[in-house]
Each structure stands twice: as C-alpha cells, then as structure tokens.
Design a protein around this motif. Sequence first.
Motif, PDB file in Angstrom:
ATOM      1  N   ASN A 134       0.820  -1.209   0.000  1.00  0.00           N
ATOM      2  CA  ASN A 134       0.000   0.000   0.000  1.00  0.00           C
ATOM      3  C   ASN A 134       0.857   1.262   0.000  1.00  0.00           C
ATOM      4  O   ASN A 134       0.320   2.373  -0.006  1.00  0.00           O
ATOM      5  CB  ASN A 134      -0.875   0.045   1.261  1.00  0.00           C
ATOM      6  CG  ASN A 134      -1.623  -1.244   1.474  1.00  0.00           C
ATOM      7  OD1 ASN A 134      -2.295  -1.723   0.568  1.00  0.00           O
ATOM      8  ND2 ASN A 134      -1.508  -1.831   2.659  1.00  0.00           N
ATOM      9  N   HIS A 157      -2.541  -4.766   6.322  1.00  0.00           N
ATOM     10  CA  HIS A 157      -3.527  -3.697   6.613  1.00  0.00           C
ATOM     11  C   HIS A 157      -4.722  -3.795   5.654  1.00  0.00           C
ATOM     12  O   HIS A 157      -5.279  -2.768   5.266  1.00  0.00           O
ATOM     13  CB  HIS A 157      -2.899  -2.300   6.468  1.00  0.00           C
ATOM     14  CG  HIS A 157      -1.742  -2.024   7.384  1.00  0.00           C
ATOM     15  ND1 HIS A 157      -1.904  -1.523   8.665  1.00  0.00           N
ATOM     16  CD2 HIS A 157      -0.403  -2.151   7.189  1.00  0.00           C
ATOM     17  CE1 HIS A 157      -0.694  -1.351   9.219  1.00  0.00           C
ATOM     18  NE2 HIS A 157       0.221  -1.727   8.343  1.00  0.00           N
ATOM     19  N   LEU A 159      -8.056  -3.682   3.902  1.00  0.00           N
ATOM     20  CA  LEU A 159      -9.250  -2.900   4.246  1.00  0.00           C
ATOM     21  C   LEU A 159     -10.407  -3.316   3.348  1.00  0.00           C
ATOM     22  O   LEU A 159     -10.278  -3.309   2.124  1.00  0.00           O
ATOM     23  CB  LEU A 159      -8.983  -1.427   3.949  1.00  0.00           C
ATOM     24  CG  LEU A 159      -8.649  -0.472   5.084  1.00  0.00           C
ATOM     25  CD1 LEU A 159      -8.529   0.935   4.533  1.00  0.00           C
ATOM     26  CD2 LEU A 159      -9.698  -0.526   6.185  1.00  0.00           C
ATOM     27  N   SER A 165     -18.488   5.230   1.506  1.00  0.00           N
ATOM     28  CA  SER A 165     -17.460   6.182   1.077  1.00  0.00           C
ATOM     29  C   SER A 165     -17.909   6.961  -0.147  1.00  0.00           C
ATOM     30  O   SER A 165     -18.548   6.413  -1.056  1.00  0.00           O
ATOM     31  CB  SER A 165     -16.169   5.424   0.765  1.00  0.00           C
ATOM     32  OG  SER A 165     -15.219   6.318   0.207  1.00  0.00           O
ATOM     33  N   THR A 166     -17.565   8.237  -0.198  1.00  0.00           N
ATOM     34  CA  THR A 166     -17.792   9.049  -1.399  1.00  0.00           C
ATOM     35  C   THR A 166     -16.473   9.269  -2.140  1.00  0.00           C
ATOM     36  O   THR A 166     -16.437   9.967  -3.149  1.00  0.00           O
ATOM     37  CB  THR A 166     -18.389  10.423  -1.046  1.00  0.00           C
ATOM     38  OG1 THR A 166     -17.471  11.122  -0.192  1.00  0.00           O
ATOM     39  CG2 THR A 166     -19.722  10.272  -0.334  1.00  0.00           C
ATOM     40  N   HIS A 167     -15.379   8.695  -1.610  1.00  0.00           N
ATOM     41  CA  HIS A 167     -14.064   8.849  -2.245  1.00  0.00           C
ATOM     42  C   HIS A 167     -14.023   7.980  -3.497  1.00  0.00           C
ATOM     43  O   HIS A 167     -14.480   6.841  -3.472  1.00  0.00           O
ATOM     44  CB  HIS A 167     -12.972   8.439  -1.248  1.00  0.00           C
ATOM     45  CG  HIS A 167     -11.582   8.743  -1.727  1.00  0.00           C
ATOM     46  ND1 HIS A 167     -11.112  10.022  -1.824  1.00  0.00           N
ATOM     47  CD2 HIS A 167     -10.572   7.947  -2.136  1.00  0.00           C
ATOM     48  CE1 HIS A 167      -9.859   9.998  -2.284  1.00  0.00           C
ATOM     49  NE2 HIS A 167      -9.521   8.738  -2.469  1.00  0.00           N
ATOM     50  N   MET A 168     -13.465   8.510  -4.565  1.00  0.00           N
ATOM     51  CA  MET A 168     -13.498   7.801  -5.840  1.00  0.00           C
ATOM     52  C   MET A 168     -12.179   7.115  -6.172  1.00  0.00           C
ATOM     53  O   MET A 168     -12.034   6.555  -7.261  1.00  0.00           O
ATOM     54  CB  MET A 168     -13.890   8.763  -6.962  1.00  0.00           C
ATOM     55  CG  MET A 168     -15.254   9.423  -6.757  1.00  0.00           C
ATOM     56  SD  MET A 168     -16.645   8.245  -6.701  1.00  0.00           S
ATOM     57  CE  MET A 168     -16.734   7.783  -8.436  1.00  0.00           C
ATOM     58  N   GLY A 169     -11.182   7.181  -5.302  1.00  0.00           N
ATOM     59  CA  GLY A 169      -9.965   6.409  -5.521  1.00  0.00           C
ATOM     60  C   GLY A 169     -10.300   4.928  -5.482  1.00  0.00           C
ATOM     61  O   GLY A 169     -11.318   4.516  -4.910  1.00  0.00           O
ATOM     62  N   GLU A 170      -9.466   4.103  -6.103  1.00  0.00           N
ATOM     63  CA  GLU A 170      -9.722   2.668  -6.149  1.00  0.00           C
ATOM     64  C   GLU A 170      -9.789   2.069  -4.746  1.00  0.00           C
ATOM     65  O   GLU A 170      -8.992   2.434  -3.870  1.00  0.00           O
ATOM     66  CB  GLU A 170      -8.605   1.954  -6.930  1.00  0.00           C
ATOM     67  CG  GLU A 170      -8.612   2.177  -8.425  1.00  0.00           C
ATOM     68  CD  GLU A 170      -7.833   3.416  -8.851  1.00  0.00           C
ATOM     69  OE1 GLU A 170      -7.445   4.232  -7.988  1.00  0.00           O
ATOM     70  OE2 GLU A 170      -7.609   3.571 -10.071  1.00  0.00           O
ATOM     71  N   ARG A 172      -9.238  -1.138  -2.111  1.00  0.00           N
ATOM     72  CA  ARG A 172      -8.147  -2.106  -2.015  1.00  0.00           C
ATOM     73  C   ARG A 172      -8.432  -3.309  -2.909  1.00  0.00           C
ATOM     74  O   ARG A 172      -7.536  -3.811  -3.596  1.00  0.00           O
ATOM     75  CB  ARG A 172      -7.990  -2.539  -0.545  1.00  0.00           C
ATOM     76  CG  ARG A 172      -6.695  -3.259  -0.222  1.00  0.00           C
ATOM     77  CD  ARG A 172      -5.494  -2.345  -0.377  1.00  0.00           C
ATOM     78  NE  ARG A 172      -5.519  -1.234   0.575  1.00  0.00           N
ATOM     79  CZ  ARG A 172      -5.129  -1.292   1.837  1.00  0.00           C
ATOM     80  NH1 ARG A 172      -4.674  -2.423   2.331  1.00  0.00           N
ATOM     81  NH2 ARG A 172      -5.169  -0.224   2.619  1.00  0.00           N
ATOM     82  N   ARG A 175      -7.676  -2.488  -6.444  1.00  0.00           N
ATOM     83  CA  ARG A 175      -6.230  -2.424  -6.689  1.00  0.00           C
ATOM     84  C   ARG A 175      -5.656  -3.839  -6.870  1.00  0.00           C
ATOM     85  O   ARG A 175      -4.787  -4.068  -7.714  1.00  0.00           O
ATOM     86  CB  ARG A 175      -5.519  -1.715  -5.532  1.00  0.00           C
ATOM     87  CG  ARG A 175      -5.886  -0.240  -5.412  1.00  0.00           C
ATOM     88  CD  ARG A 175      -5.186   0.452  -4.244  1.00  0.00           C
ATOM     89  NE  ARG A 175      -5.752   1.762  -4.014  1.00  0.00           N
ATOM     90  CZ  ARG A 175      -5.472   2.845  -4.728  1.00  0.00           C
ATOM     91  NH1 ARG A 175      -4.602   2.765  -5.718  1.00  0.00           N
ATOM     92  NH2 ARG A 175      -6.043   4.001  -4.460  1.00  0.00           N
ATOM     93  N   ILE A 176      -6.132  -4.770  -6.053  1.00  0.00           N
ATOM     94  CA  ILE A 176      -5.655  -6.154  -6.175  1.00  0.00           C
ATOM     95  C   ILE A 176      -6.144  -6.764  -7.486  1.00  0.00           C
ATOM     96  O   ILE A 176      -5.423  -7.522  -8.141  1.00  0.00           O
ATOM     97  CB  ILE A 176      -6.094  -6.969  -4.935  1.00  0.00           C
ATOM     98  CG1 ILE A 176      -5.388  -6.416  -3.682  1.00  0.00           C
ATOM     99  CG2 ILE A 176      -5.785  -8.455  -5.120  1.00  0.00           C
ATOM    100  CD1 ILE A 176      -5.876  -6.994  -2.364  1.00  0.00           C
ATOM    101  N   GLU A 192      -5.913  -5.974   9.584  1.00  0.00           N
ATOM    102  CA  GLU A 192      -5.277  -5.623  10.856  1.00  0.00           C
ATOM    103  C   GLU A 192      -5.856  -6.535  11.941  1.00  0.00           C
ATOM    104  O   GLU A 192      -7.063  -6.717  12.018  1.00  0.00           O
ATOM    105  CB  GLU A 192      -5.532  -4.151  11.176  1.00  0.00           C
ATOM    106  CG  GLU A 192      -4.869  -3.228  10.176  1.00  0.00           C
ATOM    107  CD  GLU A 192      -4.896  -1.766  10.595  1.00  0.00           C
ATOM    108  OE1 GLU A 192      -5.605  -1.424  11.559  1.00  0.00           O
ATOM    109  OE2 GLU A 192      -4.187  -0.961   9.951  1.00  0.00           O
TER     110      GLU A 192
END
Lengths: 234, 234
Positions: A134, A157, A159, A165-170, A172, A175-176, A192
């Motif tokens: 990460n 870690h 997640l 969430s309103t966040h538009m980043g990928e 986890r 990403r995998i 965790e």
Amino acid sequence: MSRLLLVSNSTLHGSGYLDHCAAAIEQFLGRDVARVLFIPYALHDRDDYAAQARARLVALGYQVDSLHHAADPRAAVLAAEAVFTGGGNTFRLLNQLYANHVLEPLRERVLSGMPYIGSSAGSNIAGLTIGTTNDMPIVQPPSFRALALVPFNLNTHYLDPDPHSTHMGETREKRIEQFHEENPQVVVGLREGSLLLREGPRLSLLGVTGARIFRAGQEPEEVLPGADLSELLA
Amino acid sequence: MSRLLLVSNSTLHGSGYLDHCAAAIEQFLGRDVARVLFIPYALHDRDDYAAQARARLVALGYQVDSLHHAADPRAAVLAAEAVFTGGGNTFRLLNQLYANHVLEPLRERVLSGMPYIGSSAGSNIAGLTIGTTNDMPIVQPPSFRALALVPFNLNTHYLDPDPHSTHMGETREKRIEQFHEENPQVVVGLREGSLLLREGPRLSLLGVTGARIFRAGQEPEEVLPGADLSELLA
C-alpha cells in the motif's frame, strides 16, 4: 523447514506496540531463542525504531541487536538466531535489503529453518514481490522481487470496501484486481489483527479478523481465524 | 509555453465521467483544437476505456483518437493537437509510456505548447516522478521519473486524515512525510474536485475543494480554490 510469523500490523487500535501479537511471538520463538536480529530499514530513524523494538522484545525476554548497527550486515544475518523485520515503507525496506546485500542471505537462512517474524512491510517482503504493498514508491529498489518465503503475495492492513465512502480512488479490492491483470499469483489480504503462521508445510491464519484470498479471475474467498491455508503453499 | 490541465479525479461522487471538469476542459482546449489524442495505457481494457473517453469528449465537440490504435505511437504523439491521459494504475501507465518510447516526445510536445490534460494517474505523471502515487506497483517501469512538466510531484485523490479512523495504516499525510525523508521536491496534494491549470508561467488552482502543499521539513500549507500557485513553478 521454513518458520514464519507474518503480522499484518504492529499496533492494533487501542493497544500498544506489538501487544496484540506478543503471545504469538513468544509461542513462535519459544525459549531456545535468546537474541533477535531486528531489521529497521523500513523507517527513516533507525536508532529510534530499534530502541522501540528492543524495549518491547526485552519485555518478552529476548535480547535484540539491530541490523543497522552491524559492521557487516550480511554476516549478522548469517549469524542470527531469529529475525524480526519491522514495518514502515516497503520500497525503502526492500531497497535497503538489496543495497546491503542481505536479501539472499536472509532468504537462505529462513529456508534453513531460522525463525522469521515480520510486521506490515516486514510481512509484505516475505511474499513473491512487493507488488501488493500500500506504500508510496519513495525510492526505487533495483527489483520488486522480494524474499519469496511463501509462493504468493501479501496485502497487509487489508481494508474492506466502505459502502458509505464518497471517495473515488480505487478500493483495495480494485487495486488487487488490477494487480491480477498483470500478475498470476495469489494475494492474501491480511486484515489488521490477523497473522499468518508457517511451520514448514503448514500455513495457518491466526488472530481475530480473518483474511481474504484473491485469485486471478475468481471471486475473493473469505477465510476465518484459525483456518488451515496450507494449500496456498502447494 | 506549457499548457496543462491536471485533474485530481475523472469522476466526482454523484456525477458522471468528467462532468465536474467538462467546462474547464472546454475552456482549456477552446475551439482551435479539433482532435484529442487519448492515452488509455493506465487501464487494462484499452478499447473500452477509449470508447468511454471518446463518447465524453465527442459530447464536448472534440474528435478522439486513442494512442493504442496508432501503428506508430511516437508519430501519433508528435502529430497530436492535444493529449488527454486517463487515470488508472500509474505504474502501468508510466511503464507503457517507456515501452512505447513516447515519454520524451510527449514531454517535448508539451514544452512546445501542445495542450495536455491529465486525470488521476494522467496528472500524476506530469510531476517529476511517480513517487507520490497511491497505486500498487503492479508492474515495474524502468524508472520512476515521469514527464516533469511541473517542478514538483502530485498526489491526486488527496485524502485528509480521518480523526475517527481506527485503521493503523499510514495516513496520506504520513506517506508524503515519508516521501520527504527521501526526496526534496514539493508535493501538491490535490483533493478530488480540484484541478491545476498551467498557462506558461502561471499556475492556478481550480475546482471547489482546495489543495494541500507539502514542503520537506515544513508544516503543510492549505490553499483555497482560485489560488495563484505560480511560485511553485519557480
């Protein structure tokens, strides 16, 4: 006969450094090990980091040497009774292992039975590559290839996606999924509070939060604390 | 006379692809540009990605060619009227720019005045290096050095620390602090909903969410929408 204890995170919310895995560390190292070699490369302030690790492991009854104090790091690894690699930035950690020529000796010692403990970045490098870290690529190691002490990659870690969430980043998971567009190996998402224990041919999931196994082109598999994951070593 | 429009994120929560920056794109490209060269390298499915970008830009009145359809990618970059690089995985994007030998031509064209639009990973590569990406290192580019169209690094999708979080992974601010332990350059943390506009010697912050400027060894600086950031080009 590899022996590994791979901790997702050194500090669990609401408890102190290594508290949540102290019993697992004691049981893993046992009383035959007197001294642990600490690898502090993942953080910038190595003296401070070594002091923190020393204080915690001394409280468990182990003496601690830090690799950054060794005149000959390679010789220190070859002579170690056990190794603990702390977390921080995975790129910095791997880069320093290459720069100090200790990656191969460390791998050989673990394959010969020396106990290895990692937390966070220190667990990530036990996988085939650091391709599922990460962390930010703050330095460029000569290769992303890591210790390959297990035939898969780790995401520490880990997640779960946050449905609110309103966040538009990928996420986890996304990403995998992108990792699997470029790489074939299994990825173990270690939440965790979770730990992997390898005793030779046996791999088990310890801790309380479970893990998620990602295989290319398949739905992720949820595994519960206590699960036998030995098939991942095949 | 470099002209850049660097968007933090292509899609803002609750709106469609490029909606939040459509007016800025139209104003930036104006009516002298007829065709835009799209770079789809950051995602795996390039046909799908090019179709999405084409549909959106055609609705704004621009024709779109995708670089992955070009028989000679280098020639396509050299002939482009304007370039738009979409987001996805930054390592994959940069790796493909190197593999197709278009990094240098693209840089030269922008330095000669060709308008460049990036979103997310496409904005990240406008910085000095990709050392402040949030993405997983799913492939290893030959270098982390990027287009260097601005003399700083960008962190897109910048996220403020969540005071209620129980997650113990590093915050974005902590990760940038670690970057500064190893690298000297300024980092612009561009929140979702923010854009950077460069018109030669002038750099301004557009959008509605502001940005955070990180300098090594200093407290982060909060900057508001509309801010003149031209000093970062010095």
